[in-house]
Design an enzyme around this catalytic site. Structure first.
Site, PDB file in Angstrom:
ATOM      1  N   GLY A   1     -54.426  50.419 -12.216  1.00 12.51           N
ATOM      2  CA  GLY A   1     -54.220  51.825 -11.877  1.00 12.51           C
ATOM      3  C   GLY A   1     -55.270  52.314 -10.916  1.00 12.51           C
ATOM      4  O   GLY A   1     -56.333  51.711 -10.747  1.00 12.51           O
TER       5      GLY A   1
ATOM      6  N   GLY B   1     -57.398  55.897  -9.864  1.00 12.18           N
ATOM      7  CA  GLY B   1     -57.749  57.251 -10.267  1.00 12.18           C
ATOM      8  C   GLY B   1     -58.424  58.003  -9.148  1.00 12.18           C
ATOM      9  O   GLY B   1     -58.478  57.557  -7.996  1.00 12.18           O
TER      10      GLY B   1
ATOM     11  N   PHE C   1     -61.563  58.609  -8.732  1.00 11.93           N
ATOM     12  CA  PHE C   1     -62.867  58.124  -8.303  1.00 11.93           C
ATOM     13  C   PHE C   1     -62.964  56.600  -8.278  1.00 11.93           C
ATOM     14  O   PHE C   1     -64.055  56.059  -8.158  1.00 11.93           O
ATOM     15  CB  PHE C   1     -63.955  58.695  -9.211  1.00 11.93           C
ATOM     16  N   GLY C   2     -61.873  55.891  -8.419  1.00 11.87           N
ATOM     17  CA  GLY C   2     -61.968  54.447  -8.389  1.00 11.87           C
ATOM     18  C   GLY C   2     -60.686  53.783  -8.828  1.00 11.87           C
ATOM     19  O   GLY C   2     -59.664  54.432  -9.063  1.00 11.87           O
TER      20      GLY C   2
ATOM     21  N   ASP D   1     -57.794  63.919 -19.202  1.00  8.86           N
ATOM     22  CA  ASP D   1     -57.134  63.054 -18.216  1.00  8.86           C
ATOM     23  C   ASP D   1     -56.193  62.054 -18.878  1.00  8.86           C
ATOM     24  O   ASP D   1     -56.175  60.876 -18.517  1.00  8.86           O
ATOM     25  CB  ASP D   1     -58.203  62.312 -17.405  1.00  8.86           C
TER      26      ASP D   1
END
Length: 826
Positions: free
Chosen positions: A529, A531, A533-534, A649
């Protein structure tokens, strides 16, 4: 703004006082300014708002007193100022104008005095009457005029005198047909519980009587409350036996009778309460055996401590999270089936007569945080399987007959705060007490100085003081020089060392090259996956063959390092079977000379939306179990941590499955701690921080509201609907105001199979008989109703995660009871 009718400003960072100029808004009907930092007093100018129907100001910092004339505002229907610092008396000579009042809430303030009679005599439309957590005293007046009353909460005050007439007002509530909740807990109400309560409306669902001075037997008339869900009567002076017919309350979820003077046996009829989640009977004088079939219930918490129970039966209820049987007369061996209690967090069986060896299956309870088995007759060694209990914070095996060596694996228990192994027969023990300068005496082997009495100390204190001063001044100069030299050397050494993150010694030391090989060069085929920030990759460590998930931070993205720090801060305080643990951190540079930071998690497997191939499809039972796992994780974050944590989240890519298909929630980059006084954080969450979770975050976030546990529940509901429909909330069919929540709403209750994942429907249609098919359809309907109730638009109307867990466990058990627990059921 002379025509302004509605003013909504809740859940912001508004400060200062409410200006008196608000009185100029003559058309104003509704004022919502809750969850802010407003202080000062309520302006008297509010009285000028003759059309005002709702004044909602809870969770602020308002002080002073309420202007008395405000209680004569005849248009007022809702008056809510709870969770402030308002003080003073409720006026007794005015208030006769509030004839339209329906909702009255002054909870958690500093009001004093008595409950004025004008409230029940004039506010006859009142539905919600909330006076809890103040300093009110005196008698509770008759409430018989409040024919529309639904909730009465006067808990945590100083009402009553401990006398026989304190509870007389309860009889005035018997003709109220809509009455659903009563809480008088934490007062000084005394006397017998009147039998007239048997005439309460059968609509009553919650009854809180704990923390008072109530005496006498529990009236059998309570058995009339067939819809009762919570009965809390702990910390009183009730006597006698539990009425046998209490088991007829089959909707009861919580039964609290702890710390009374009850005696007799625990009636076996309690096992008929299929919905029972919490049973608290501690601190009484119950004797006899524990009912043998409590596993018929859905118990999550069982506390029978401090009684006179005997026998060898230990209830093995697989849904338990908390089990306390301490300080009874239970005997026999600890059954091996205890290892089947998957989510057990606390086990306390101390102060009994259990014997035999500690079963090795106890190591299967790897969610244990508290394990207390002291003051029994256990023998043998501590089994090696206990090494898997890595989340344990408190371990007490003292005062038994255990033998052998103390296991070395205890040194790897990183979260252990209290360990007591004293008064056993362990051997080969090495004791270290160095660094404790004030310890003296003891056995000779410790070589400690002889303890000196205060009297003898006084005789030589002057001589010792002179000697000490001379030594100090002689060494002071030398010490200062040494410190200066050491600091210079340290600075030089630090300047020469490469920059690296501080990682605990127990964590594996991995290089960038190791992770590069494990993920096949961070190949896109291993991407789980992406996201904000990474990215997260699956991988296999070549040396050990261990499956791992690697989260690589994009340090070029603004806020990535802040997210990294937030995640570390959250993970310091949490540990749960259904939450991912960081195995190690890799920090350095990659082969191109760029900064590199990565987390590494254990045992990843994405949800089915990210997996190709029929062999990875999750069947119905597996999907239900995973939703339960996620609910357990949220329940822990919201209700069991020292400080409530809002996850913020929740989405499919943040839920990983291990080899046993157990769900684990990970990625705490957006997690936030919550203030104790409210379920909302004191900060707002920007839309930028939510771009990666469009479709999952709560609708109020999009309007700038602070994050909350209710927001997590909304995300959970959407994720749950996605898991069973197989439809992503971000698919193109959902536009404008049409979303997955509405999609499910339109289909219920008749078109359950129409909206269900076709793979599930295909197997149900081909393999299940009519009876089983009906059971599956009913269970799916219940699942969709839960997901729908979690994702409704208004936060306060959403289902609590505790109720979600209980209902899902009930659905799972229903499928098993119907013989549908096999993996053939897709």
């Amino acid at each position: 703004m002379a025509k302004l009718r509605f003013l909504y400003g809740s859940a912001n960072n508004l400060r200062g006082s409410i200006p008196s100029s608000i009185g100029n808004l003559s058309s104003l009907e509704v004022v919502y300014l809750s969850w802010n930092y407003l202080g000062g007093s309520l302006p008297r100018a509010l009285v000028q708002l003759t059309k005002l129907s709702a004044l909602v100001l809870p969770l602020n910092k308002l002080s002073s007193t309420v202007p008395p004339s405000l209680f004569n505002l005849s248009s007022l229907e809702i008056f809510e100022v709870g969770y402030n610092q308002i003080h003073g008396n409720l006026p007794t000579t005015i208030g006769f104008g509030l004839t339209n009042l329906q909702y009255f809430n002054i909870a958690s303030n500093q009001f004093v005095g008595s409950i004025p009679p004008w409230i029940p005599n004039n506010a006859t439309k009142l539905r919600i009457f909330q006076l809890s957590r103040n300093k009110l005293f005196g008698k509770v007046p008759s409430l018989e005029s409040l024919r529309n009353l639904q909730q009465l909460n006067i808990q945590m005050n100083r009402l009553g005198s401990g006398g026989s007439g304190d509870l007389k007002f309860l009889c005035s509530l018997t003709n109220i047909t809509s009455f659903a909740m009563l809480s008088v807990a934490g007062n000084r109400l005394g006397g017998l519980l009147p039998r007239c309560i048997g005439n309460f409306s059968i609509a009553i669902k919650q009854l809180f009587l704990g923390g008072n001075l109530i005496t006498g037997e529990i009236p059998r008339e309570i058995n009339n409350f067939v819809n009762l869900e919570i009965l809390a009567m702990e910390y009183n002076s009730f006597s006698g036996a539990i009425p046998i017919d209490l088991g007829n309350l089959q909707n009861l979820a919580i039964l609290g009778l702890s710390y009374n003077n009850l005696f007799g046996v625990i009636p076996f009829s309690l096992q008929k309460m299929k919905q029972l989640l919490k049973l608290k009977l501690s601190g009484n004088q119950f004797h006899g055996h524990i009912p043998s079939h409590l596993d018929n219930c859905s118990l999550m918490e069982l506390d029978l401590s401090n009684n006179n129970l005997s026998g060898s039966i230990l209830p093995v209820v697989k849904t338990l999270i908390y089990l306390d049987l301490s300080n009874n007369h239970l005997s026999g061996a600890l059954p091996v089936e205890v290892g089947e209690i998957d989510h057990l967090d606390t086990l306390n069986i101390s102060g009994n007569m259990f014997s035999g060896e500690i079963p090795s299956t106890l190591g299967d309870c790897n969610a244990l945080v508290v394990l207390v088995m002291k003051d029994n007759h256990f023998q043998g060694s501590i089994p090696q399987s206990i090494s898997s209990l890595r989340s344990v914070e408190e371990l007490d095996l003292s005062n038994n007959n255990l033998s052998g060596e103390i296991p070395k694996f205890l040194a790897a228990f990183d979260f252990l705060e209290f360990l007591n192994l004293s008064y056993n027969n362990f051997e080969g023990i090495a004791t270290f007490i160095a660094g404790n300068n004030k310890i003296c005496g003891g056995i000779l082997e410790f070589r400690l100085p002889k303890c000196v009495s205060r009297h003898s100390k006084g005789k030589g204190i002057v001589h010792k003081l002179k000697l000490l001063l001379s030594i100090i001044f002689g060494l002071l100069g030398v010490v200062l020089v040494l410190i200066f030299v050491y600091v210079c050397w340290l600075k030089k050494k630090k300047a020469q060392e490469p920059t690296s993150s501080s990682v605990p010694e127990s964590w594996p030391n991995l290089s960038y090259g190791t992770l590069l090989k494990a993920t096949n060069g961070f190949s896109s085929t291993n991407l789980i996956g992406v996201g904000s920030f990474g990215s997260i990759y699956r991988g296999i460590l070549q040396e050990s063959g261990t499956n791992v998930a690697v989260k690589v931070l994009n340090l070029m993205r603004h806020g990535a390092f802040k997210s990294f720090k937030a995640e570390c801060e959250a993970l310091k305080f949490i540990k749960h079977r259904n939450l991912l643990k960081i195995l190690t951190v890799c920090s350095g540079i990659d082969y191109n000379g760029n900064d590199f930071k990565a987390f590494k998690w254990l045992h990843p497997c994405p949800l089915p939306a990210d997996v190709d191939g029929p062999s990875k499809i999750l069947n119905l039972i597996q999907r239900i179990k995973i939703t339960i796992d996620i609910a357990f994780a949220l329940e822990y974050l919201h209700n069991q941590c020292h400080n409530t944590i809002v996850y913020c989240d929740l989405k499919p890519s943040n839920v990983l499955l291990d080899a046993e298909m157990v769900g684990h929630v990970g990625d705490f980059g957006l997690a936030k701690f919550v203030l104790e006084s409210t379920s909302y954080t004191n900060t707002n969450i920007s839309s930028a921080a939510l771009r990666g979770t469009i479709g999952y975050f709560a609708p109020e976030y999009g309007m700038g509201s602070g994050v909350s546990i209710e927001g997590d529940v909304c995300s959970y509901g959407i994720l749950m609907l996605e898991m069973f429909t197989g439809i992503s909330p971000t698919t193109e069919i959902f536009k404008e105001n049409f979303n997955l929540h509405n999609f499910v709403e339109e289909a219920l209750p008749k078109r359950v199979l129409d909206i269900t994942d076709p793979i599930l429907v295909q197997v149900v249609e081909s393999n299940a008989g009519q009876s089983r098919k009906s059971t599956i359809q009913n269970c799916l309907l219940m699942i969709y109703k839960i997901g729908f109730a979690c994702s409704v638009g208004v936060p306060r109307d959403r289902m609590s995660i505790t109720d979600v867990t209980a209902q899902l466990c009930s659905i799972r058990d229903r499928l098993y009871a119907a013989g549908l627990g096999g993996y053939e059921l897709y």
